[in-house]
Design an enzyme around this catalytic site. Sequence first.
Site, mmCIF file in Angstrom:
data_model
loop_
_atom_site.group_PDB
_atom_site.id
_atom_site.type_symbol
_atom_site.label_atom_id
_atom_site.label_comp_id
_atom_site.label_asym_id
_atom_site.label_seq_id
_atom_site.Cartn_x
_atom_site.Cartn_y
_atom_site.Cartn_z
ATOM 1 N N SER A 20 5.460 -5.384 19.929
ATOM 2 C CA SER A 20 5.810 -4.373 18.931
ATOM 3 C C SER A 20 6.473 -3.162 19.573
ATOM 4 O O SER A 20 6.833 -2.206 18.896
ATOM 5 C CB SER A 20 4.556 -3.934 18.164
ATOM 6 O OG SER A 20 3.569 -3.482 19.065
ATOM 7 N N ASN A 107 -7.466 -1.162 18.596
ATOM 8 C CA ASN A 107 -7.562 -1.184 17.131
ATOM 9 C C ASN A 107 -7.745 0.226 16.545
ATOM 10 O O ASN A 107 -7.083 0.591 15.572
ATOM 11 C CB ASN A 107 -8.703 -2.102 16.688
ATOM 12 C CG ASN A 107 -8.448 -3.541 17.100
ATOM 13 O OD1 ASN A 107 -7.340 -3.873 17.534
ATOM 14 N ND2 ASN A 107 -9.454 -4.397 16.974
ATOM 15 N N THR A 152 19.108 11.266 -25.730
ATOM 16 C CA THR A 152 18.128 10.179 -25.710
ATOM 17 C C THR A 152 18.968 8.927 -25.901
ATOM 18 O O THR A 152 19.977 8.955 -26.615
ATOM 19 C CB THR A 152 17.074 10.304 -26.830
ATOM 20 O OG1 THR A 152 17.742 10.270 -28.085
ATOM 21 C CG2 THR A 152 16.285 11.607 -26.719
ATOM 22 N N HIS A 153 18.579 7.850 -25.260
ATOM 23 C CA HIS A 153 19.388 6.611 -25.272
ATOM 24 C C HIS A 153 20.802 6.867 -24.735
ATOM 25 O O HIS A 153 21.724 6.136 -25.068
ATOM 26 C CB HIS A 153 19.494 5.999 -26.670
ATOM 27 C CG HIS A 153 18.203 5.972 -27.427
ATOM 28 N ND1 HIS A 153 17.372 4.873 -27.475
ATOM 29 C CD2 HIS A 153 17.576 6.938 -28.149
ATOM 30 C CE1 HIS A 153 16.307 5.158 -28.206
ATOM 31 N NE2 HIS A 153 16.405 6.403 -28.620
ATOM 32 N N SER A 274 38.939 7.584 -1.339
ATOM 33 C CA SER A 274 39.237 6.155 -1.344
ATOM 34 C C SER A 274 40.388 5.901 -0.389
ATOM 35 O O SER A 274 41.304 6.712 -0.281
ATOM 36 C CB SER A 274 39.609 5.703 -2.759
ATOM 37 O OG SER A 274 40.375 4.508 -2.700
ATOM 38 N N LYS A 280 40.986 9.618 -5.844
ATOM 39 C CA LYS A 280 39.540 9.414 -5.952
ATOM 40 C C LYS A 280 38.711 10.414 -5.156
ATOM 41 O O LYS A 280 39.045 10.771 -4.046
ATOM 42 C CB LYS A 280 39.161 8.001 -5.474
ATOM 43 C CG LYS A 280 39.607 6.878 -6.366
ATOM 44 C CD LYS A 280 38.907 6.862 -7.728
ATOM 45 C CE LYS A 280 37.458 6.426 -7.651
ATOM 46 N NZ LYS A 280 37.297 4.985 -7.492
ATOM 47 N N ASN A 282 34.669 10.233 -4.638
ATOM 48 C CA ASN A 282 33.534 9.396 -5.028
ATOM 49 C C ASN A 282 32.190 10.037 -4.686
ATOM 50 O O ASN A 282 32.034 10.629 -3.621
ATOM 51 C CB ASN A 282 33.636 8.031 -4.337
ATOM 52 C CG ASN A 282 34.852 7.256 -4.793
ATOM 53 O OD1 ASN A 282 35.271 7.374 -5.941
ATOM 54 N ND2 ASN A 282 35.416 6.474 -3.884
ATOM 55 N N TYR A 314 -9.757 -5.644 11.908
ATOM 56 C CA TYR A 314 -8.354 -5.715 12.303
ATOM 57 C C TYR A 314 -7.862 -7.158 12.378
ATOM 58 O O TYR A 314 -8.572 -8.055 12.836
ATOM 59 C CB TYR A 314 -8.171 -5.045 13.678
ATOM 60 C CG TYR A 314 -6.734 -5.112 14.194
ATOM 61 C CD1 TYR A 314 -5.809 -4.150 13.820
ATOM 62 C CD2 TYR A 314 -6.311 -6.151 15.033
ATOM 63 C CE1 TYR A 314 -4.491 -4.222 14.275
ATOM 64 C CE2 TYR A 314 -5.003 -6.217 15.489
ATOM 65 C CZ TYR A 314 -4.098 -5.257 15.103
ATOM 66 O OH TYR A 314 -2.805 -5.324 15.541
ATOM 67 N N GLN A 319 0.133 -5.295 12.421
ATOM 68 C CA GLN A 319 1.235 -4.784 13.238
ATOM 69 C C GLN A 319 2.535 -4.721 12.415
ATOM 70 O O GLN A 319 3.457 -3.989 12.762
ATOM 71 C CB GLN A 319 1.426 -5.696 14.458
ATOM 72 C CG GLN A 319 2.500 -5.251 15.413
ATOM 73 C CD GLN A 319 2.404 -5.974 16.747
ATOM 74 O OE1 GLN A 319 1.556 -5.663 17.570
ATOM 75 N NE2 GLN A 319 3.255 -6.962 16.950
ATOM 76 N N LYS A 322 4.275 -1.081 10.541
ATOM 77 C CA LYS A 322 5.037 0.077 11.027
ATOM 78 C C LYS A 322 6.504 0.090 10.647
ATOM 79 O O LYS A 322 7.027 1.109 10.170
ATOM 80 C CB LYS A 322 4.880 0.212 12.539
ATOM 81 C CG LYS A 322 3.504 0.695 12.931
ATOM 82 C CD LYS A 322 3.240 0.509 14.396
ATOM 83 C CE LYS A 322 1.808 0.120 14.648
ATOM 84 N NZ LYS A 322 1.435 -1.235 14.173
HETATM 85 N N1 ARG Z 1 0.359 -3.439 18.624
HETATM 86 C C1 ARG Z 1 -0.831 -3.558 17.837
HETATM 87 C C2 ARG Z 1 -0.582 -3.125 16.388
HETATM 88 O O1 ARG Z 1 0.417 -2.543 16.130
HETATM 89 C C3 ARG Z 1 -1.907 -2.735 18.438
HETATM 90 C C4 ARG Z 1 -3.284 -3.233 18.188
HETATM 91 C C5 ARG Z 1 -3.527 -4.510 18.846
HETATM 92 N N2 ARG Z 1 -4.891 -4.864 18.811
HETATM 93 C C6 ARG Z 1 -5.284 -6.091 19.147
HETATM 94 N N3 ARG Z 1 -6.537 -6.330 19.092
HETATM 95 N N4 ARG Z 1 -4.444 -7.014 19.514
HETATM 96 O O2 ARG Z 1 -1.352 -3.394 15.496
#
Ligand code: ARG
Length: 455
Positions: A20, A107, A152-153, A274, A280, A282, A314, A319, A322
């Site tokens: 990650s 975790n 309205t509408h 454009s 134009k 835009n 967990y 993961q 993010k």
């Molecule tokens: N890179 C992991 C995540 O974003 C970190 C936590 C990993 N924990 C584990 N027990 N493998 O969730």
Amino acid sequence: MWGGRFAAGPDAIMEAINASIGFDKRMASQDIAGSRAHAAMLAATGVISDSDAEAIREGLLTVLSEIEAGSFAFSTALEDIHMNVEARLKEIIGEPAGRLHTGRSRNDQVATDFKLWVRDQFDAAEAGLIALIRALLTQAAAGADWVMPGFTHLQTAQPVTWGHHMMAYVEMFGRDLSRVRDARKRMNESPLGAAALAGTSFPIDRHMTAEALGFDRPSANSLDAVSDRDFALEFLSVASISAMHLSRMAEELVIWSSAQFRFVALSDRFSTGSSIMPQKKNPDAAELIRAKIGRIFGANTALMMVMKGLPLAYSKDMQEDKEQVFDAADNWMLALAAMEGMVKDMTANRDNLAAAAGSGFSTATDLADWLVRVLKVPFRDAHHVTGTLVAMAEQKGCDLPDLTLADMQSVHAGITEDVFSVLGVENSVNSRMSYGGTAPAQVREQIARWTALLG
Ligand code: ARG
């Protein structure tokens, strides 16, 4: 990090699906802040020595400066930001680095880092929303009594004021602001020290790390602490609703800036040309803002799907939280800033707004209300009389105020010259003095209330 249990390294594909670091390096400063707080706490509780904690805290600052300077070599083999930072710390300070991960797990570490990151984004969203609301208040104050058609509408309904329309958006973004503040407050509990899932046997002080990191308190259940992503989902929900508001406003700007409406002129700074049609100009920024809801709401849905079947605590599925949040946050902030810029720069065309305000029989309701108020006609009958007069005007190709008194009296004998006083749009908006109504006096009251609220 777990070589003791393993004879072989991971397959390249395993590494690719597992790593990650490509995205979670965005949480580097949060990771280092969390580790610095954890190290200080470990020393304060006697779990590690003061000198080790000092070496760790100093070393982490060196790592941070390397990352900030762009000289840090991120490694996919080291999987994520947590292990990248720790491995580099080991290179810099040696043995004490190995004591940092006492009484915690990745975790609770990742939950802490991510919460800190999301919390910063709530703060950025708050600032962005306030800036946008201020820009809207400026527009509203400038045109508190400029008349325009209300729809309205998307059909002409009744005249309203420009200020009133701008203030409708202030209410919408104001609710976003309140949702942001509310969610930020709820999420501000520290997962750090929940460890892998069950807490730890070390005599750690979770209140101390919570306070050091600006959390209101430690989270109260270690299983929940490491498996909770509600804060990210709330962020995405708030962002989705706000993006929906931005999209609706963007749609109005697209319509209003068209040659058919000409209610507003967008600035050159927030328009594009454009490559083939020289005439134009835009409203691309508005169009892109209108589209942002797609990816933001998509992120919300995606994370809901990631979370919905996970047993406690967990799972590595998490993961996947993010990238969705990073992308949604980036695009929400960008959309807020672009909308603020457009609103600040745009010029309302007061004459066109006024001309449009009077068209489309927009004061028909005022006529019906006059029949009720002055002639004591029941509203349903007044509605019918007015409808007949609208049809007559339509047939003659004129607006309601252009009908003669004789025309009016041919539909209802009791109508007097006085009726013309309510057919003007200015009168129409001025008369709507009910609380929250479109009368300029009401609009100015709301502008004052919001201005005071924002301080
Ligand atoms: N890179 C992991 C995540 O974003 C970190 C936590 C990993 N924990 C584990 N027990 N493998 O969730």
